[in-house]
Design a protein around this motif. Sequence first.
Motif, PDB file in Angstrom:
ATOM      1  N   PHE A 116       0.856  -1.182   0.000  1.00 49.77           N
ATOM      2  CA  PHE A 116       0.000   0.000   0.000  1.00 49.77           C
ATOM      3  C   PHE A 116       0.890   1.229   0.000  1.00 49.77           C
ATOM      4  O   PHE A 116       2.109   1.136   0.164  1.00 49.77           O
ATOM      5  CB  PHE A 116      -0.963   0.022   1.195  1.00 49.77           C
ATOM      6  CG  PHE A 116      -0.318  -0.295   2.516  1.00 49.77           C
ATOM      7  CD1 PHE A 116       0.322   0.690   3.246  1.00 49.77           C
ATOM      8  CD2 PHE A 116      -0.340  -1.593   3.020  1.00 49.77           C
ATOM      9  CE1 PHE A 116       0.930   0.396   4.461  1.00 49.77           C
ATOM     10  CE2 PHE A 116       0.259  -1.893   4.231  1.00 49.77           C
ATOM     11  CZ  PHE A 116       0.893  -0.899   4.950  1.00 49.77           C
ATOM     12  N   SER A 117       0.281   2.392  -0.179  1.00 46.16           N
ATOM     13  CA  SER A 117       1.038   3.633  -0.287  1.00 46.16           C
ATOM     14  C   SER A 117       1.251   4.281   1.076  1.00 46.16           C
ATOM     15  O   SER A 117       0.448   4.116   1.999  1.00 46.16           O
ATOM     16  CB  SER A 117       0.293   4.609  -1.200  1.00 46.16           C
ATOM     17  OG  SER A 117       0.952   5.866  -1.244  1.00 46.16           O
ATOM     18  N   ALA A 118       2.312   5.048   1.163  1.00 47.67           N
ATOM     19  CA  ALA A 118       2.461   5.951   2.307  1.00 47.67           C
ATOM     20  C   ALA A 118       1.296   6.931   2.316  1.00 47.67           C
ATOM     21  O   ALA A 118       0.731   7.251   1.265  1.00 47.67           O
ATOM     22  CB  ALA A 118       3.782   6.702   2.212  1.00 47.67           C
ATOM     23  N   HIS A 119       0.936   7.401   3.495  1.00 47.35           N
ATOM     24  CA  HIS A 119      -0.158   8.363   3.697  1.00 47.35           C
ATOM     25  C   HIS A 119      -1.513   7.769   3.316  1.00 47.35           C
ATOM     26  O   HIS A 119      -2.467   8.528   3.078  1.00 47.35           O
ATOM     27  CB  HIS A 119       0.069   9.653   2.900  1.00 47.35           C
ATOM     28  CG  HIS A 119       1.456  10.174   2.939  1.00 47.35           C
ATOM     29  ND1 HIS A 119       2.111  10.473   4.113  1.00 47.35           N
ATOM     30  CD2 HIS A 119       2.337  10.440   1.931  1.00 47.35           C
ATOM     31  CE1 HIS A 119       3.330  10.907   3.833  1.00 47.35           C
ATOM     32  NE2 HIS A 119       3.490  10.892   2.529  1.00 47.35           N
ATOM     33  N   ASN A 173      -8.064   8.744  -1.891  1.00 43.88           N
ATOM     34  CA  ASN A 173      -7.343   8.337  -0.695  1.00 43.88           C
ATOM     35  C   ASN A 173      -7.720   9.190   0.505  1.00 43.88           C
ATOM     36  O   ASN A 173      -7.960  10.388   0.390  1.00 43.88           O
ATOM     37  CB  ASN A 173      -5.830   8.451  -0.934  1.00 43.88           C
ATOM     38  CG  ASN A 173      -5.029   8.018   0.275  1.00 43.88           C
ATOM     39  OD1 ASN A 173      -5.233   6.928   0.792  1.00 43.88           O
ATOM     40  ND2 ASN A 173      -4.129   8.872   0.736  1.00 43.88           N
ATOM     41  N   ASN A 174      -7.789   8.562   1.637  1.00 41.61           N
ATOM     42  CA  ASN A 174      -7.945   9.218   2.923  1.00 41.61           C
ATOM     43  C   ASN A 174      -6.621   9.062   3.682  1.00 41.61           C
ATOM     44  O   ASN A 174      -6.167   7.926   3.844  1.00 41.61           O
ATOM     45  CB  ASN A 174      -9.082   8.543   3.703  1.00 41.61           C
ATOM     46  CG  ASN A 174      -9.198   9.019   5.138  1.00 41.61           C
ATOM     47  OD1 ASN A 174      -8.854  10.139   5.459  1.00 41.61           O
ATOM     48  ND2 ASN A 174      -9.684   8.152   5.996  1.00 41.61           N
ATOM     49  N   PRO A 175      -5.973  10.150   4.108  1.00 43.70           N
ATOM     50  CA  PRO A 175      -6.503  11.498   4.348  1.00 43.70           C
ATOM     51  C   PRO A 175      -6.175  12.542   3.286  1.00 43.70           C
ATOM     52  O   PRO A 175      -6.525  13.704   3.466  1.00 43.70           O
ATOM     53  CB  PRO A 175      -5.804  11.876   5.644  1.00 43.70           C
ATOM     54  CG  PRO A 175      -4.435  11.286   5.486  1.00 43.70           C
ATOM     55  CD  PRO A 175      -4.669   9.969   4.783  1.00 43.70           C
ATOM     56  N   TYR A 344      -0.188   9.738   9.917  1.00 41.72           N
ATOM     57  CA  TYR A 344      -0.143   9.380   8.499  1.00 41.72           C
ATOM     58  C   TYR A 344       1.133   9.905   7.826  1.00 41.72           C
ATOM     59  O   TYR A 344       1.254   9.881   6.609  1.00 41.72           O
ATOM     60  CB  TYR A 344      -1.351   9.957   7.761  1.00 41.72           C
ATOM     61  CG  TYR A 344      -2.665   9.273   8.059  1.00 41.72           C
ATOM     62  CD1 TYR A 344      -3.112   8.214   7.271  1.00 41.72           C
ATOM     63  CD2 TYR A 344      -3.471   9.688   9.110  1.00 41.72           C
ATOM     64  CE1 TYR A 344      -4.322   7.593   7.532  1.00 41.72           C
ATOM     65  CE2 TYR A 344      -4.682   9.074   9.374  1.00 41.72           C
ATOM     66  CZ  TYR A 344      -5.098   8.026   8.582  1.00 41.72           C
ATOM     67  OH  TYR A 344      -6.310   7.410   8.830  1.00 41.72           O
ATOM     68  N   GLY A 345       2.049  10.452   8.612  1.00 44.76           N
ATOM     69  CA  GLY A 345       3.276  10.996   8.053  1.00 44.76           C
ATOM     70  C   GLY A 345       3.136  12.409   7.527  1.00 44.76           C
ATOM     71  O   GLY A 345       3.953  12.865   6.727  1.00 44.76           O
TER      72      GLY A 345
END
Length: 373
Positions: A116-119, A173-175, A344-345
Amino acid sequence: MSCDYRALANAGVQSLMPYQPGKPVEELERELGIRESIKLASNENPLGPSPRAIQSLGGLLDGLALYPDGGGFALRRRLGEVLGVEPACVTLGNGSNDVLELIARAYLSPGRNAVFSAHAFAVYPLVVQAMDAEARTAPANPADHAMPYGHDLAAMADRVDAHTRVIFVANPNNPTGTWLDGASLKAFISAQPRETLVVVDEAYFEYVEEAEYPDTTRWLAEFPNLVVTRTFSKIHGLAGLRVGYAVSSPEVADILNRVRQPFNTNTLAQAGALAALEDDAHVRESVRVNREGLAFLTAACRERGLGFIPSVGNFLCIDMGREAGPVYQALLHQGVIVRPVAGYGLPNYLRVTVGRAHENRRFIDALDQVLSR
């Protein structure tokens, strides 16, 4: 004699940190002794549920001693009609979070991995770690990208190998509120091994008005490894009833239903969801209110020189230009609850749910007071 029950837990669970939901209004007012607070923290629909959904619940209260329809027959059938799939393709969940966990339970284990992706949505790493599988986080787009901090599909593809069983893609995407166009996403799915499930999380699907945004349920016949998840918690305003669903091939749905709890969607949730599906006017009005509110918030940010991540959801991630935690705390004292996203970085950002016009204005007024200090 004492016992270390943490050490007895599954390895993935021992270091797991629980998901932190948005602060409830009641808790804030109790803690600070204030009143008339507003909550713009959890991406809820400010219009609430469809009037049809509310009306549908009244006649069911006398039947609460009975177990619900464990298979959700009527709701799955209606969802199948709306989406153009067989009911056997639909798996119901206690919110879409539940469905994401079912996927992890069914397909992840030690020695397997998920990408999955960062954030991206915080539930992805939680469900992967709980299964003691490997979480592979791909770096997101850079800050100067057209979709800043959004999914970098090439970076995600680079992390897929023979042991990858699940790829989580949040669209939007969230957030961050960023999104993927149909051509790019379809090419990405086409390139993945058939033994790797591509889970496209479309919790905010109904809010998106971009022409190139895809309805991935139309691709299910082409991609047997595709799973699409959606929810009634957002635009339908039924977050308190907890009902979501996955749409997939019948073969994948059969596996998910083997690990699904038999009564994971309750009687009221199923009835409310059925009624909500018939209220197109409520959905259209919710989209209109969100469109106008998002335009107001973005214009207000530009006027104040505040950066933000362009969003197609019902929320906006705003760059405070400093560590956002103290701004969040100061807003609480103004009776305004938003969501810090350092976890979430994105430590300088606050995620703000689009509310009604007076709520959006109150947030901006409170933010002005906080930032002027």
